[in-house]
Motif scaffolding. Structure first.
Motif, PDB file in Angstrom:
ATOM      1  N   LEU A 140       0.825  -1.209   0.000  1.00  0.00           N
ATOM      2  CA  LEU A 140       0.000   0.000   0.000  1.00  0.00           C
ATOM      3  C   LEU A 140       0.862   1.264   0.000  1.00  0.00           C
ATOM      4  O   LEU A 140       0.522   2.262  -0.649  1.00  0.00           O
ATOM      5  N   SER A 141       1.975   1.214   0.720  1.00  0.00           N
ATOM      6  CA  SER A 141       2.891   2.366   0.716  1.00  0.00           C
ATOM      7  C   SER A 141       3.493   2.568  -0.665  1.00  0.00           C
ATOM      8  O   SER A 141       3.624   3.706  -1.140  1.00  0.00           O
ATOM      9  N   LEU A 142       3.859   1.470  -1.345  1.00  0.00           N
ATOM     10  CA  LEU A 142       4.455   1.580  -2.673  1.00  0.00           C
ATOM     11  C   LEU A 142       3.446   2.080  -3.699  1.00  0.00           C
ATOM     12  O   LEU A 142       3.796   2.871  -4.585  1.00  0.00           O
ATOM     13  N   TYR A 143       2.182   1.653  -3.600  1.00  0.00           N
ATOM     14  CA  TYR A 143       1.155   2.157  -4.534  1.00  0.00           C
ATOM     15  C   TYR A 143       1.071   3.678  -4.441  1.00  0.00           C
ATOM     16  O   TYR A 143       1.013   4.383  -5.463  1.00  0.00           O
ATOM     17  N   ALA A 144       1.028   4.187  -3.196  1.00  0.00           N
ATOM     18  CA  ALA A 144       0.915   5.638  -2.999  1.00  0.00           C
ATOM     19  C   ALA A 144       2.173   6.367  -3.477  1.00  0.00           C
ATOM     20  O   ALA A 144       2.096   7.459  -4.052  1.00  0.00           O
ATOM     21  N   LEU A 145       3.344   5.773  -3.259  1.00  0.00           N
ATOM     22  CA  LEU A 145       4.592   6.402  -3.697  1.00  0.00           C
ATOM     23  C   LEU A 145       4.658   6.521  -5.219  1.00  0.00           C
ATOM     24  O   LEU A 145       5.107   7.534  -5.751  1.00  0.00           O
ATOM     25  N   ALA A 158       0.791   4.116 -14.062  1.00  0.00           N
ATOM     26  CA  ALA A 158       1.642   3.082 -13.478  1.00  0.00           C
ATOM     27  C   ALA A 158       1.124   2.649 -12.114  1.00  0.00           C
ATOM     28  O   ALA A 158       1.103   1.455 -11.791  1.00  0.00           O
ATOM     29  N   ALA A 159       0.675   3.629 -11.309  1.00  0.00           N
ATOM     30  CA  ALA A 159       0.150   3.305  -9.978  1.00  0.00           C
ATOM     31  C   ALA A 159      -1.115   2.468 -10.075  1.00  0.00           C
ATOM     32  O   ALA A 159      -1.321   1.529  -9.291  1.00  0.00           O
ATOM     33  N   MET A 160      -1.985   2.801 -11.050  1.00  0.00           N
ATOM     34  CA  MET A 160      -3.221   2.040 -11.217  1.00  0.00           C
ATOM     35  C   MET A 160      -2.927   0.593 -11.624  1.00  0.00           C
ATOM     36  O   MET A 160      -3.509  -0.351 -11.089  1.00  0.00           O
ATOM     37  N   LYS A 161      -2.004   0.428 -12.574  1.00  0.00           N
ATOM     38  CA  LYS A 161      -1.622  -0.934 -12.982  1.00  0.00           C
ATOM     39  C   LYS A 161      -1.027  -1.705 -11.814  1.00  0.00           C
ATOM     40  O   LYS A 161      -1.348  -2.880 -11.593  1.00  0.00           O
ATOM     41  N   TYR A 162      -0.158  -1.040 -11.071  1.00  0.00           N
ATOM     42  CA  TYR A 162       0.492  -1.683  -9.932  1.00  0.00           C
ATOM     43  C   TYR A 162      -0.534  -2.088  -8.884  1.00  0.00           C
ATOM     44  O   TYR A 162      -0.478  -3.202  -8.327  1.00  0.00           O
ATOM     45  N   PHE A 163      -1.498  -1.191  -8.635  1.00  0.00           N
ATOM     46  CA  PHE A 163      -2.518  -1.472  -7.617  1.00  0.00           C
ATOM     47  C   PHE A 163      -3.411  -2.642  -8.026  1.00  0.00           C
ATOM     48  O   PHE A 163      -3.650  -3.566  -7.231  1.00  0.00           O
ATOM     49  N   VAL A 164      -3.894  -2.624  -9.259  1.00  0.00           N
ATOM     50  CA  VAL A 164      -4.818  -3.678  -9.718  1.00  0.00           C
ATOM     51  C   VAL A 164      -4.126  -5.036  -9.729  1.00  0.00           C
ATOM     52  O   VAL A 164      -4.639  -6.034  -9.193  1.00  0.00           O
ATOM     53  N   LEU A 165      -2.936  -5.099 -10.333  1.00  0.00           N
ATOM     54  CA  LEU A 165      -2.228  -6.373 -10.410  1.00  0.00           C
ATOM     55  C   LEU A 165      -1.703  -6.797  -9.043  1.00  0.00           C
ATOM     56  O   LEU A 165      -1.663  -7.990  -8.723  1.00  0.00           O
ATOM     57  N   GLY A 166      -1.300  -5.822  -8.211  1.00  0.00           N
ATOM     58  CA  GLY A 166      -0.856  -6.152  -6.861  1.00  0.00           C
ATOM     59  C   GLY A 166      -1.987  -6.701  -6.015  1.00  0.00           C
ATOM     60  O   GLY A 166      -1.794  -7.639  -5.227  1.00  0.00           O
TER      61      GLY A 166
END
Length: 478
Positions: A140-145, A158-166
């Motif tokens: 969660l910290s990395l998504y926000a960063l 990039a954050a949206m892709k990271y969040f969905v796949l994460g």
């Protein structure tokens, strides 16, 4: 839950980092802009304090804490120490970049400390619940960063892709853990191992749970075929964030894989060994081949990461202490090399300009022979060329693979390493044999200059004398 004063004393580093993150969050809200550097100094002080506490209260033997939720052992002490060191360097490297890109804010430092806390919890987890909580705090910290540059559509994407796949990866991992809990009746790692060792659980059901767990772990490592988020996130995130994502979290990911596979599922090693072989071969092959076609250096280093994660899994699949220590050595070495590589991109960046393309490195030797030398050391080390540290990391892993009878696997890894050396050597050629496309003088702070120099020289020095670091890894595992 029963816990003692001893439990709390051994958890002082985690308590300290959490407390300081909360204090920094409050203090930063009232700081005038001219005193904003105080947030940076407090964050660095937090990492130094956590390192002192971790090394100062190191127990003589492994100890279980907080009703067996946590473990304090030699491996956790070594990995946490390197996490502090790397995060300290990341903040130092990022300072000028954050100022130039108007990202120097309290939220960045608080999120980095919270991510560090998540890594610490993952490293010391002795329970699937604790492990998952640490993983989610880090994620969660990395998504926000990644999304911290709010006016950048590329960073938001990039954050949206990271969040969905994460989130998908976390769900898969959690589903595997829940099946394992249903089969064994416990979430504690050592108790799971004991339940499986009785032989009373249906092997097919255990294999079913294992598939989901390995898939979730592979997502977090960025291994093929679960790698699709990695290049986009590395490219889309601000370079200071990519530097953080590409270094310290790899140590926590290694600890997570170690805790689950070697402590909870050792009796299933024949099953997860075969899965890791497939993941390792695919990662090394695809990572090295696709990286050749990249013109964006952040994407190139992302595919390089995928191939390095393949080498990491080569050490793990041996399923022996020697293999685990080689994998731990490889992870630490990769984190140091990755940190140095992305730091050089930060050094070449300035206000309004990000050094992201291969052409940005053209003629670096003309602009600064010293920085060209440091970058050459890092690239040759990543390629696994002696006498640099990366060579010994690959050697440690491959020697264990050969010693345990997987000669064909070692041959494949060497072949793809030779192929992968092309894109590292291409950077060296651009720096030394091309005319610079940008002749602007490099403006580098003294602390940045010293840190990058120490980073590069450490890779060279440890390449000449790798035994002390390797011995630390062997002792921490044994």
């Amino acid at each position: 839950m029963n816990f003692t004063v001893t439990d709390l004393s051994l958890m002082l580093p985690e308590i300290f980092v959490l407390s300081m993150a909360c204090i920094i969050l409050i203090v930063d809200a009232y700081l005038p802009e001219r005193l904003r550097d105080l947030t940076y100094q407090l964050s660095q002080g937090t990492l130094v304090g956590a390192a002192i506490l971790t090394l100062g209260i190191q127990p003589e033997s492994s100890m279980l804490l907080m009703s067996d939720l946590f473990i304090s052992d030699a491996m956790s002490v070594v990995l946490k120490s390197f996490v502090y060191l790397i995060v300290f360097a990341v903040l130092l490297y990022s300072r000028a970049y954050l100022h130039n890109h108007k990202l120097f804010c309290g939220e960045y430092f608080v999120l980095v400390l919270m991510a560090t806390l998540g890594m610490m919890v993952m490293i010391s987890a002795h329970h699937l619940l604790t492990l998952y909580l640490g993983l989610e705090l880090l994620s969660l910290s990395l998504y926000a960063l990644v999304a911290i540059q709010r006016d950048s559509s590329q960073a938001s994407e990039a954050a949206m892709k990271y969040f969905v796949l994460g989130a998908l990866a976390s769900g898969i991992l959690l589903y595997g853990m829940s099946i394992l809990y249903g089969l064994t009746g416990t979430l504690e790692l050592s108790e799971i191992a004991k339940a499986i060792a009785t032989g009373q659980i249906e092997p097919q059901l255990l294999s079913f749970a294992l598939v989901f767990i390995i898939a979730g772990l592979a997502f977090k490592l960025g291994a093929v075929p679960f790698h699709m988020w990695l290049p986009d996130v590395y490219q889309g995130a601000p370079t200071a964030i990519t530097l953080f994502i590409g270094s310290a979290p790899k140590l926590a990911a290694f600890a997570m894989v170690m805790r689950i596979l070697s402590e909870a599922l050792p009796d299933l090693h024949h099953d997860w060994q075969n899965m890791l072989i497939i993941l390792a071969v695919l990662s090394i092959a695809l990572g090295n081949i696709v990286a050749i076609a990249q013109t964006n250096i952040k994407r190139m280093l992302a595919y390089s990461t995928i191939s390095h994660m393949g080498f990491l899994m080569l050490g793990l699949l041996v399923a022996k202490p020697d293999g685990y220590s080689a994998a731990m050595f490889y992870t630490i070495v990769y984190a140091l090399m990755s940190m140095g590589g992305f730091a050089m991109l930060l050094l070449l960046s300035r206000a309004g300009f990000d050094a992201e393309n291969l052409d940005d490195l053209k003629g670096l030797n003309t602009r600064s022979p010293w920085y060209a030398f440091i970058m050459m050391v890092i690239m040759l080390s990543m390629a696994g060329i002696p006498p640099f540290l990366g060579f010994w990391a690959k050697w440690a892993v491959l020697s264990q693979v050969v010693a345990h009878g997987f000669i064909w696997l070692a041959v494949l890894a060497v072949i793809f390493s030779v192929i992968g050396a092309f894109y590292y050597l291409r950077i060296v050629r651009l720096m030394y044999f091309e005319e610079p496309s940008d002749t602007a003088p490099l403006q580098v702070n003294t602390d940045m200059h010293l840190a990058v120099s120490v980073n590069g020289l450490a890779i060279l020095a440890l390449g000449i004398l790798p035994q002390p670091l390797l011995q630390v890894c062997i002792q921490s595992i044994s």
